[in-house]
Design a protein around this motif. Structure first.
Motif, PDB file in Angstrom:
ATOM      1  N   ASP A   1       0.836  -1.195   0.000  1.00  0.00           N
ATOM      2  CA  ASP A   1       0.000   0.000   0.000  1.00  0.00           C
ATOM      3  C   ASP A   1       0.873   1.247   0.000  1.00  0.00           C
ATOM      4  O   ASP A   1       2.058   1.197   0.303  1.00  0.00           O
TER       5      ASP A   1
ATOM      6  N   GLU B   1      -1.913  -4.856  -8.531  1.00  0.00           N
ATOM      7  CA  GLU B   1      -2.958  -4.048  -9.157  1.00  0.00           C
ATOM      8  C   GLU B   1      -3.712  -3.258  -8.079  1.00  0.00           C
ATOM      9  O   GLU B   1      -4.014  -3.784  -7.012  1.00  0.00           O
TER      10      GLU B   1
ATOM     11  N   GLN C   1     -13.204   2.781  -4.827  1.00  0.00           N
ATOM     12  CA  GLN C   1     -12.551   1.646  -5.478  1.00  0.00           C
ATOM     13  C   GLN C   1     -12.051   2.037  -6.855  1.00  0.00           C
ATOM     14  O   GLN C   1     -12.431   3.078  -7.394  1.00  0.00           O
TER      15      GLN C   1
ATOM     16  N   GLU D   1      -6.593  -1.726  -5.861  1.00  0.00           N
ATOM     17  CA  GLU D   1      -7.898  -2.264  -5.474  1.00  0.00           C
ATOM     18  C   GLU D   1      -8.837  -1.198  -4.925  1.00  0.00           C
ATOM     19  O   GLU D   1      -9.960  -1.062  -5.369  1.00  0.00           O
ATOM     20  N   ARG D   2      -8.365  -0.482  -3.906  1.00  0.00           N
ATOM     21  CA  ARG D   2      -9.250   0.452  -3.213  1.00  0.00           C
ATOM     22  C   ARG D   2      -8.444   1.568  -2.550  1.00  0.00           C
ATOM     23  O   ARG D   2      -7.246   1.472  -2.369  1.00  0.00           O
TER      24      ARG D   2
ATOM     25  N   GLU E   1      -4.483   0.927  -1.661  1.00  0.00           N
ATOM     26  CA  GLU E   1      -4.176  -0.491  -1.454  1.00  0.00           C
ATOM     27  C   GLU E   1      -4.113  -1.244  -2.773  1.00  0.00           C
ATOM     28  O   GLU E   1      -4.927  -1.015  -3.674  1.00  0.00           O
ATOM     29  N   PHE E   2      -3.156  -2.191  -2.851  1.00  0.00           N
ATOM     30  CA  PHE E   2      -2.924  -2.999  -4.045  1.00  0.00           C
ATOM     31  C   PHE E   2      -3.100  -4.472  -3.702  1.00  0.00           C
ATOM     32  O   PHE E   2      -2.879  -4.890  -2.564  1.00  0.00           O
ATOM     33  N   ASP E   3      -3.495  -5.294  -4.698  1.00  0.00           N
ATOM     34  CA  ASP E   3      -3.647  -6.735  -4.474  1.00  0.00           C
ATOM     35  C   ASP E   3      -2.290  -7.431  -4.581  1.00  0.00           C
ATOM     36  O   ASP E   3      -1.258  -6.783  -4.781  1.00  0.00           O
TER      37      ASP E   3
END
Length: 178
Positions: free
Chosen positions: A107, A134, A169, A136-137, A128-130
């Motif tokens: 993040d 990528e 998002q 995410e939110r 935040e990233f997955d």
């Protein structure tokens, strides 16, 4: 990692990051462009942080004096207020426009320059990233304050617990931002 070995950000990169963050935070109330998030993450160097991040702020009030003043009546003068702040386990924050950004890997933590966790109305967000990198939110900092009074004294201990609440998002089918 020694601070002497940290990479630097060019002024052009800082301006690109600030513009992308302006779009992410302010353009749409419910969504942000994935490409803007990728750009910010790519340009802000990763900063290692400790497994525990802890900040503190202590305030003390000096003694007060009360009495009577001629022609005024009852008077009370409060003592000086002293504030001590510190933190442990913080990673490097990069200044880009009105933002301070820290890249934790999974993040990006974003704060307005004149704000932090202790501000009366803190202005912080986390992008935040997955697991695949990528976006995410976007979440925002929502503190919970607890005050513990010490019995038989006039002292109190305040504790601020940080929490992150959902804000928006990533836009579906987000292409490049321009």
């Amino acid at each position: 990692m020694s601070k002497a070995h940290l990479p630097d950000l060019r002024i052009d990169d800082r301006m690109i990051v600030a513009a992308a963050l302006d779009r992410i935070l302010y353009d749409d109330p419910d969504h942000f462009a994935a490409e803007d998030a990728r750009t910010v993450r790519r340009l802000i160097p990763y900063g290692r942080s400790g497994w525990l991040r802890l900040g503190f702020r202590a305030e003390t009030q000096g003694p007060s004096v009360k009495g009577e003043a001629a022609g005024v009546g009852d008077v009370r003068m409060e003592g000086d207020k002293k504030v001590v702040e510190g933190s442990v386990g913080e990673s490097t924050a990069w200044r880009c426009g009105q933002y301070k950004i820290t890249n934790h890997g999974g993040d990006l933590e974003i704060w307005q320059v004149m704000s932090d966790e202790y501000a009366p109305e803190p202005k912080g967000a986390r992008l935040e990233f997955d697991a695949h990198g990528e976006p995410e939110r976007l979440t925002f900092f929502q503190p919970r304050d607890i005050e513990l009074r010490i019995p038989f004294t006039s002292m109190a201990v305040g504790v601020r617990l940080g929490g992150w609440q959902f804000w928006k998002q990533v836009a579906e089918g987000a292409g490049t931002a321009g």
